[in-house]
Design an enzyme around this catalytic site. Structure first.
Site, PDB file in Angstrom:
ATOM      1  N   ASP A 194      19.904  13.819  53.748  1.00  0.00           N
ATOM      2  CA  ASP A 194      19.390  12.858  54.726  1.00  0.00           C
ATOM      3  C   ASP A 194      18.213  12.066  54.178  1.00  0.00           C
ATOM      4  O   ASP A 194      17.988  10.918  54.585  1.00  0.00           O
ATOM      5  CB  ASP A 194      18.982  13.564  56.022  1.00  0.00           C
ATOM      6  CG  ASP A 194      20.148  13.715  56.988  1.00  0.00           C
ATOM      7  OD1 ASP A 194      20.930  12.768  57.129  1.00  0.00           O
ATOM      8  OD2 ASP A 194      20.289  14.791  57.592  1.00  0.00           O
ATOM      9  N   GLU A 212      12.986  14.250  62.003  1.00  0.00           N
ATOM     10  CA  GLU A 212      14.296  14.721  62.471  1.00  0.00           C
ATOM     11  C   GLU A 212      14.334  16.238  62.393  1.00  0.00           C
ATOM     12  O   GLU A 212      14.079  16.822  61.333  1.00  0.00           O
ATOM     13  CB  GLU A 212      15.418  14.131  61.625  1.00  0.00           C
ATOM     14  CG  GLU A 212      16.792  14.654  62.005  1.00  0.00           C
ATOM     15  CD  GLU A 212      17.852  14.429  60.936  1.00  0.00           C
ATOM     16  OE1 GLU A 212      18.933  15.050  61.055  1.00  0.00           O
ATOM     17  OE2 GLU A 212      17.610  13.660  59.989  1.00  0.00           O
ATOM     18  N   GLU A 239      17.527  29.636  65.030  1.00  0.00           N
ATOM     19  CA  GLU A 239      16.651  29.376  63.889  1.00  0.00           C
ATOM     20  C   GLU A 239      15.806  28.121  64.080  1.00  0.00           C
ATOM     21  O   GLU A 239      14.788  27.940  63.412  1.00  0.00           O
ATOM     22  CB  GLU A 239      17.459  29.271  62.593  1.00  0.00           C
ATOM     23  CG  GLU A 239      18.469  28.146  62.565  1.00  0.00           C
ATOM     24  CD  GLU A 239      19.847  28.595  62.998  1.00  0.00           C
ATOM     25  OE1 GLU A 239      20.832  28.012  62.533  1.00  0.00           O
ATOM     26  OE2 GLU A 239      19.937  29.538  63.805  1.00  0.00           O
ATOM     27  N   THR A 276      30.139  13.665  80.460  1.00  0.00           N
ATOM     28  CA  THR A 276      28.685  13.725  80.288  1.00  0.00           C
ATOM     29  C   THR A 276      28.121  15.138  80.420  1.00  0.00           C
ATOM     30  O   THR A 276      26.949  15.368  80.133  1.00  0.00           O
ATOM     31  CB  THR A 276      27.975  12.839  81.332  1.00  0.00           C
ATOM     32  OG1 THR A 276      28.195  13.377  82.644  1.00  0.00           O
ATOM     33  CG2 THR A 276      28.488  11.405  81.265  1.00  0.00           C
ATOM     34  N   LYS A 312      24.705   8.638  85.881  1.00  0.00           N
ATOM     35  CA  LYS A 312      24.799  10.098  85.995  1.00  0.00           C
ATOM     36  C   LYS A 312      23.879  10.793  84.991  1.00  0.00           C
ATOM     37  O   LYS A 312      23.176  11.758  85.316  1.00  0.00           O
ATOM     38  CB  LYS A 312      26.246  10.535  85.777  1.00  0.00           C
ATOM     39  CG  LYS A 312      26.466  12.038  85.976  1.00  0.00           C
ATOM     40  CD  LYS A 312      27.897  12.455  85.678  1.00  0.00           C
ATOM     41  CE  LYS A 312      28.853  11.936  86.722  1.00  0.00           C
ATOM     42  NZ  LYS A 312      30.220  12.471  86.529  1.00  0.00           N
ATOM     43  N   CYS A 325      24.461  11.802  34.049  1.00  0.00           N
ATOM     44  CA  CYS A 325      23.973  13.132  33.681  1.00  0.00           C
ATOM     45  C   CYS A 325      25.048  13.898  32.901  1.00  0.00           C
ATOM     46  O   CYS A 325      25.261  13.611  31.722  1.00  0.00           O
ATOM     47  CB  CYS A 325      23.514  13.876  34.933  1.00  0.00           C
ATOM     48  SG  CYS A 325      22.438  15.283  34.565  1.00  0.00           S
ATOM     49  N   GLU A 385      31.603  23.465  26.887  1.00  0.00           N
ATOM     50  CA  GLU A 385      30.429  22.933  27.572  1.00  0.00           C
ATOM     51  C   GLU A 385      29.227  23.155  26.698  1.00  0.00           C
ATOM     52  O   GLU A 385      29.364  23.524  25.541  1.00  0.00           O
ATOM     53  CB  GLU A 385      30.258  23.589  28.948  1.00  0.00           C
ATOM     54  CG  GLU A 385      29.677  22.625  29.973  1.00  0.00           C
ATOM     55  CD  GLU A 385      28.418  23.184  30.629  1.00  0.00           C
ATOM     56  OE1 GLU A 385      28.164  22.868  31.773  1.00  0.00           O
ATOM     57  OE2 GLU A 385      27.701  23.919  29.954  1.00  0.00           O
ATOM     58  N   HIS A 400      19.926  10.093  37.157  1.00  0.00           N
ATOM     59  CA  HIS A 400      20.773   9.850  38.336  1.00  0.00           C
ATOM     60  C   HIS A 400      20.363   8.529  38.989  1.00  0.00           C
ATOM     61  O   HIS A 400      19.603   8.515  39.969  1.00  0.00           O
ATOM     62  CB  HIS A 400      20.638  10.998  39.337  1.00  0.00           C
ATOM     63  CG  HIS A 400      21.284  12.266  38.895  1.00  0.00           C
ATOM     64  ND1 HIS A 400      22.601  12.565  39.150  1.00  0.00           N
ATOM     65  CD2 HIS A 400      20.787  13.314  38.180  1.00  0.00           C
ATOM     66  CE1 HIS A 400      22.894  13.748  38.630  1.00  0.00           C
ATOM     67  NE2 HIS A 400      21.810  14.223  38.039  1.00  0.00           N
ATOM     68  N   GLU A 441      21.884   6.682  40.974  1.00  0.00           N
ATOM     69  CA  GLU A 441      22.358   6.517  42.350  1.00  0.00           C
ATOM     70  C   GLU A 441      21.254   6.757  43.372  1.00  0.00           C
ATOM     71  O   GLU A 441      21.302   6.221  44.492  1.00  0.00           O
ATOM     72  CB  GLU A 441      23.533   7.460  42.636  1.00  0.00           C
ATOM     73  CG  GLU A 441      23.220   8.947  42.619  1.00  0.00           C
ATOM     74  CD  GLU A 441      23.388   9.605  41.258  1.00  0.00           C
ATOM     75  OE1 GLU A 441      23.586  10.834  41.208  1.00  0.00           O
ATOM     76  OE2 GLU A 441      23.300   8.885  40.240  1.00  0.00           O
TER      77      GLU A 441
END
Length: 535
Positions: free
Chosen positions: A71, A139, A148, A187, A222, A380, A404, A507, A509
């Site tokens: 977020d 938020e 929690e 609702t 309502k 990356c 790798e 990165h 992005e």
């Protein structure tokens, strides 16, 4: 004094609280206010860094190296402000700080409790962000009623006692479900959600109703009656074709003006949103389409590459294109072959990731793009795949045949960074946050960045290119065009005599914005457009 807006959610998760908070932040910033946004997650992880992408989506990284919930990516993209470690708060971080203070004797031997110690720590984390801002939007993750999340809700219930109720606004985002069999919107879930919030001691000032269909006036009546909220304070958040329409939808309903009035904020009566509307118009009227293959290890979950998808979208819109993003699991390339998987594709992006799984597929993707003149962008681990492919198939190096970056392999082409190696049995973490990258003049990336000599990009990795191979690689045509001088780390490689073949250690992005696409994504998409036009 700063004003505070608390965004809570009810009925179900994934309602769009983050997009609502980000949209409101966008509107208030365009009113000339200094805005910051906090995400408060009730999970016990200290941060999102170790969380499974299949469960939690991508890890967003800030300039100061904080590993956060995705977020924060939405927040940065919408309000176009760089956030930090302080903008991400988790229950794990809060409890860790409380326990640390207790161990240091800062509570003078008193009994440490959720109230007041945990709730006070939560409030301090909110107030800490307020310095230098007119409005702080927080938020609260999860859904009202989750056990929690109760300490966070209790903390925001108490905070008017510290800053004054006139400086607080509670916004509750809830679901109005559509029951197809009955052909009706209901609702009642919203009523129950608000009642739960009121039982905790919070009366919402504004209700934002997520819905598939517009709310009829009697439905708003309502909700207003049963939730004790004026009808004028009930807003619709209808399903939109793109999240970037949400700010305009809420502004058209007058949400920003109502917030200003309720918080007593004086600022301009009107503001310019022409650039945002132009962006939406370009999105709605592309000149043509292109197909991009997003190759990764977690592509079955869109949220795992959220920022990559958004950056591709921003760049495509800037190029007057609609981008069709085809997710490709790296293991699928290993089983089917690159030629079959990438048939008809105009550009290949290989995203980041960790571990051995799918690495051979990523290497094959880089090799296929290199051999067939298809624009390639490696992020990356995508850069690592590109240099391993080049070492294997152009330089014919046997030391590149390990799958790798295995620290045990003799002199691998990509290896563990020196500061990440184990010291006295303790493992490293990662190289995180923004670092300078010096660009080579005359290179493709130098041109993309507008001829800047140094850029700052965000990193999240433990492995690096092995400089002992640099001279041989460059002599064969894979040039180093960006590097970190202080540590002599290779940051960018690009292939000569290729339409567009770039690998980056960072990165990019994370720095793309709707109205300012990242220059490397922008030029990658432009190269893919050229390939599509050639047929």
């Amino acid at each position: 004094m700063a004003k505070f807006i608390f965004v809570t959610g009810g009925v179900v998760s994934s309602l769009g609280k983050g997009i609502t908070a980000a949209s409101l932040g966008t509107l208030l910033k365009r009113r000339g206010l200094r805005v910051s946004i906090i995400k408060m997650d009730p999970y016990l992880n200290v941060d999102a860094g170790t969380m499974n992408p299949f469960q939690h989506g991508e890890v967003f990284v800030t300039d100061d190296g904080a590993e956060t919930d995705l977020d924060l990516g939405h927040y940065e993209r919408f309000i176009d402000e760089k956030l930090s470690y302080n903008n991400s708060v988790t229950a794990g971080k809060i409890y860790s700080e409380v326990i640390s203070k207790e161990r240091r004797g800062m509570y003078n031997g008193g009994t440490v409790q959720v109230i007041p110690h945990v709730t006070n720590e939560i409030q301090e984390s909110i107030l800490r962000v307020a310095d230098g801002h007119d409005v702080v939007i927080a938020e609260i993750g999860g859904t009202v009623g989750d056990i929690e999340g109760l300490p966070f809700l209790e903390a925001i219930r108490q905070i008017p006692g510290r800053v004054g109720r006139e400086n607080i606004l509670y916004c509750h985002v809830t679901l109005i479900p559509y029951i197809a069999a009955a052909g009706e919107l209901k609702t009642k879930p919203t009523q129950h959600s608000v009642n739960e919030l009121r039982r905790i001691g919070i009366q919402p000032d504004i209700i934002v109703c997520r819905s598939q269909l517009p709310l009829k006036p009697d439905m708003k009546d309502k909700i207003a009656l049963f939730c004790s909220v004026p009808k004028s304070c009930i807003f619709e958040a209808l399903d939109e074709a793109t999240i970037y329409r949400v700010p305009i939808s809420l502004q058209n309903q007058g949400l920003d003006r109502l917030v200003l009035d309720k918080l007593g904020l004086a600022c301009v009566d009107s503001f310019e949103v022409r650039d945002w509307l132009d962006f939406l118009d370009m999105m709605d009227h592309p000149a043509s389409e292109i197909d991009i293959a997003l190759t990764g290890k977690y592509t079955s979950i869109k949220d795992a590459y959220m920022s990559v998808n958004e950056a591709l979208t921003h760049a495509a819109i800037h190029n007057r294109l609609k981008v069709n993003i085809t997710p490709i699991e790296a293991e699928e390339i290993e089983s089917r072959g690159a030629g079959e998987v990438f048939r008809g594709i105009h550009g290949i992006l290989v995203a980041g990731g960790f571990g051995l799984r799918g690495m051979e597929g990523k290497i094959s993707a880089a090799g296929y793009a290199r051999e067939n003149g298809i624009p390639y962008f490696g992020l990356c681990l995508g850069m690592h795949a590109a240099v391993i492919d080049f070492a294997r198939n152009v330089l014919s190096l046997s030391s590149a045949n390990s799958s790798e970056m295995d620290p045990g392999t003799l002199n691998p082409v990509v290896h563990l960074m020196e500061e990440q190696k184990k010291i006295e049995g303790l493992g490293g973490t990662m190289r995180l946050g923004a670092y300078p990258c010096k660009l080579k003049k005359g290179s493709r990336v130098h041109e993309a960045y507008g001829d800047l000599s140094v850029v700052f990009e965000r990193h999240r990795h433990r492995y690096e290119f092995n400089n002992s191979y640099r001279d041989r690689m460059e002599a064969a045509g894979l040039k180093v065009t960006g590097f970190y001088e202080e540590k002599n780390l290779v940051e960018i490689v690009e292939l000569e005599d290729h339409p567009w073949f770039v690998g980056v250690q960072f990165h990019p992005e994370f720095l793309s914005r709707p109205l300012r696409p990242h220059p490397l994504f922008r030029n990658f998409i432009a190269a893919a457009k050229n390939l599509a036009q050639r047929g």
